[in-house]
Write an enzyme that holds these catalytic residues in place. Structure first.
Site, PDB file in Angstrom:
ATOM      1  N   ASP A  86      44.816  54.310  36.537  1.00 42.28           N
ATOM      2  CA  ASP A  86      45.735  53.980  35.688  1.00 42.28           C
ATOM      3  C   ASP A  86      46.331  55.430  34.842  1.00 42.28           C
ATOM      4  O   ASP A  86      47.566  55.667  34.879  1.00 42.28           O
ATOM      5  CB  ASP A  86      45.613  52.970  34.612  1.00 42.28           C
ATOM      6  N   ARG A 131      64.896  54.648  38.076  1.00 41.15           N
ATOM      7  CA  ARG A 131      63.771  54.698  36.839  1.00 41.15           C
ATOM      8  C   ARG A 131      62.463  54.442  37.588  1.00 41.15           C
ATOM      9  O   ARG A 131      61.519  54.368  37.044  1.00 41.15           O
ATOM     10  CB  ARG A 131      64.171  53.672  35.944  1.00 41.15           C
ATOM     11  N   LYS A 132      62.441  54.024  39.043  1.00 47.12           N
ATOM     12  CA  LYS A 132      60.974  53.945  39.632  1.00 47.12           C
ATOM     13  C   LYS A 132      60.533  55.173  40.495  1.00 47.12           C
ATOM     14  O   LYS A 132      60.811  55.435  41.318  1.00 47.12           O
ATOM     15  CB  LYS A 132      61.154  52.667  40.714  1.00 47.12           C
TER      16      LYS A 132
HETATM   17  C1  CO8 Z   1      50.395  59.196  29.680  1.00 48.15           C
HETATM   18  C2  CO8 Z   1      49.812  59.401  30.875  1.00 48.15           C
HETATM   19  C3  CO8 Z   1      48.442  58.686  30.723  1.00 48.15           C
HETATM   20  C4  CO8 Z   1      48.534  57.384  30.273  1.00 48.15           C
HETATM   21  C5  CO8 Z   1      49.104  56.327  31.408  1.00 48.15           C
HETATM   22  C6  CO8 Z   1      48.625  55.339  31.182  1.00 48.15           C
HETATM   23  C7  CO8 Z   1      49.678  54.306  31.841  1.00 48.15           C
HETATM   24  C8  CO8 Z   1      49.485  52.857  31.199  1.00 48.15           C
HETATM   25  O1  CO8 Z   1      48.590  52.223  31.086  1.00 48.15           O
HETATM   26  S1  CO8 Z   1      51.129  52.236  30.332  1.00 48.15           S
HETATM   27  C9  CO8 Z   1      50.401  51.095  29.832  1.00 48.15           C
HETATM   28  C10 CO8 Z   1      50.547  49.789  30.697  1.00 48.15           C
HETATM   29  N1  CO8 Z   1      51.900  49.329  31.019  1.00 48.15           N
HETATM   30  C11 CO8 Z   1      52.683  48.796  30.373  1.00 48.15           C
HETATM   31  O2  CO8 Z   1      52.389  48.290  28.905  1.00 48.15           O
HETATM   32  C12 CO8 Z   1      54.111  48.439  30.855  1.00 48.15           C
HETATM   33  C13 CO8 Z   1      54.310  46.992  30.261  1.00 48.15           C
HETATM   34  N2  CO8 Z   1      55.797  46.515  30.805  1.00 48.15           N
HETATM   35  C14 CO8 Z   1      57.132  46.900  30.214  1.00 48.15           C
HETATM   36  O3  CO8 Z   1      57.106  47.734  29.132  1.00 48.15           O
HETATM   37  C15 CO8 Z   1      58.209  46.830  30.975  1.00 48.15           C
HETATM   38  O4  CO8 Z   1      57.954  45.951  31.903  1.00 48.15           O
HETATM   39  C16 CO8 Z   1      58.841  48.095  31.884  1.00 48.15           C
HETATM   40  C17 CO8 Z   1      58.997  49.367  30.662  1.00 48.15           C
HETATM   41  C18 CO8 Z   1      57.711  48.595  32.893  1.00 48.15           C
HETATM   42  C19 CO8 Z   1      60.067  47.744  32.556  1.00 48.15           C
HETATM   43  O5  CO8 Z   1      60.989  46.920  31.625  1.00 48.15           O
HETATM   44  P1  CO8 Z   1      62.311  47.676  31.296  1.00 48.15           P
HETATM   45  O6  CO8 Z   1      62.415  48.951  30.905  1.00 48.15           O
HETATM   46  O7  CO8 Z   1      62.948  46.534  30.596  1.00 48.15           O
HETATM   47  O8  CO8 Z   1      62.917  47.733  32.872  1.00 48.15           O
HETATM   48  P2  CO8 Z   1      63.441  46.687  33.731  1.00 48.15           P
HETATM   49  O9  CO8 Z   1      64.867  46.673  33.921  1.00 48.15           O
HETATM   50  O10 CO8 Z   1      62.645  45.241  33.814  1.00 48.15           O
HETATM   51  O11 CO8 Z   1      62.855  47.388  35.398  1.00 48.15           O
HETATM   52  C20 CO8 Z   1      63.513  48.600  35.786  1.00 48.15           C
HETATM   53  C21 CO8 Z   1      63.274  48.469  37.191  1.00 48.15           C
HETATM   54  O12 CO8 Z   1      61.621  48.539  37.242  1.00 48.15           O
HETATM   55  C22 CO8 Z   1      61.398  47.565  38.269  1.00 48.15           C
HETATM   56  N3  CO8 Z   1      60.245  46.874  37.736  1.00 48.15           N
HETATM   57  C23 CO8 Z   1      59.719  46.904  36.669  1.00 48.15           C
HETATM   58  N4  CO8 Z   1      58.542  46.426  36.380  1.00 48.15           N
HETATM   59  C24 CO8 Z   1      58.243  46.238  37.803  1.00 48.15           C
HETATM   60  C25 CO8 Z   1      57.032  45.840  38.250  1.00 48.15           C
HETATM   61  N5  CO8 Z   1      55.954  45.159  37.745  1.00 48.15           N
HETATM   62  N6  CO8 Z   1      56.891  45.639  39.665  1.00 48.15           N
HETATM   63  C26 CO8 Z   1      57.954  45.933  40.528  1.00 48.15           C
HETATM   64  N7  CO8 Z   1      59.086  46.278  40.092  1.00 48.15           N
HETATM   65  C27 CO8 Z   1      59.247  46.535  38.564  1.00 48.15           C
HETATM   66  C28 CO8 Z   1      62.569  46.758  38.163  1.00 48.15           C
HETATM   67  O13 CO8 Z   1      62.674  45.573  39.216  1.00 48.15           O
HETATM   68  C29 CO8 Z   1      63.766  47.358  37.858  1.00 48.15           C
HETATM   69  O14 CO8 Z   1      63.994  47.702  39.180  1.00 48.15           O
HETATM   70  P3  CO8 Z   1      65.789  47.893  39.620  1.00 48.15           P
HETATM   71  O15 CO8 Z   1      66.199  48.961  38.515  1.00 48.15           O
HETATM   72  O16 CO8 Z   1      65.565  48.185  41.160  1.00 48.15           O
HETATM   73  O17 CO8 Z   1      66.434  46.618  39.157  1.00 48.15           O
END
Ligand code: CO8
Length: 162
Positions: A86, A131-132
């Site tokens: 991660d 954004r992906k």
């Molecule tokens: C800093 C470096 C070291 C640390 C790294 C550590 C990494 C981490 O642990 S981060 C913490 C764990 N992750 C989280 O807490 C994230 C929780 N999730 C979120 O905050 C939100 O769901 C987030 C930001 C990912 C997406 O939300 P949002 O900004 O509203 O975007 P959203 O419009 O839903 O999605 C954007 C695009 O991504 C896609 N997408 C989002 N989530 C997913 C998913 N889980 N699977 C597949 N596709 C996804 C959507 O389908 C969309 O695609 P398209 O543009 O083609 O329609």
């Protein structure tokens, strides 16, 4: 335990040196406290991690799984492996210039990972679509593959960036 160049008693020095063509990557200056959970204690008994970039700017890490990462006897907990993936794969996206969080992380555990051993994480940003950001990575030592993962990173919306 027999000491070798890749096995170390807790508290002893651990060799996290990189390959000759890698340069140290200063991850804390990029993401600061986001590294606290995995690589924030460079002398601790959980993880010890050093990040590097190769000539093509791909992110690599040398990682020591300490005694506090133990799951199955003598081997790393799957959650410890996942935490490393991660951080490392998320950081690879940051290092490539994308301010992201991890949206999806898919990991295959291929072999049990012995604790108190230095292993290598290699990563590659394989695609960017809006954004992906898709990052692939593998955790290995020599010919042994311990885990491989695909990490979908999503750039943080401007209003959510602090
Ligand atoms: C800093 C470096 C070291 C640390 C790294 C550590 C990494 C981490 O642990 S981060 C913490 C764990 N992750 C989280 O807490 C994230 C929780 N999730 C979120 O905050 C939100 O769901 C987030 C930001 C990912 C997406 O939300 P949002 O900004 O509203 O975007 P959203 O419009 O839903 O999605 C954007 C695009 O991504 C896609 N997408 C989002 N989530 C997913 C998913 N889980 N699977 C597949 N596709 C996804 C959507 O389908 C969309 O695609 P398209 O543009 O083609 O329609």
């Amino acid at each position: 335990m027999t000491a070798s160049s890749e096995e170390h008693a807790a508290g002893a020095a651990v060799d996290l040196s990189g390959a000759p063509d890698w340069t140290l990557f200063d991850a804390p200056s990029l993401v600061g406290d986001s590294l606290r959970f995995v690589s924030g204690q460079p002398d601790g008994d959980r993880f010890r991690v050093r990040y590097f970039r190769d000539a093509e700017q791909h992110l690599h890490a040398r990682i020591w799984f300490g005694p506090e990462t133990e799951g199955p006897p003598g081997h790393a907990h799957g959650g410890a492996v996942a935490a490393v993936m991660d951080e490392g794969l998320g950081l690879a996206a940051w290092a490539a210039g994308y301010a992201i969080v991890v949206g999806n992380l898919n990991i295959s555990f291929r072999a049990m990972l012995p604790i108190q051993k230095v292993v290598t994480l290699e990563s590659r940003v394989v695609s960017v679509e809006g954004r992906k950001i898709m990052v692939h990575g593998r955790l290995f030592c020599g010919d042994t593959l311990f885990a491989e993962g695909q990490c979908l990173c999503i750039t943080i919306k401007k209003e959510n960036q602090s």
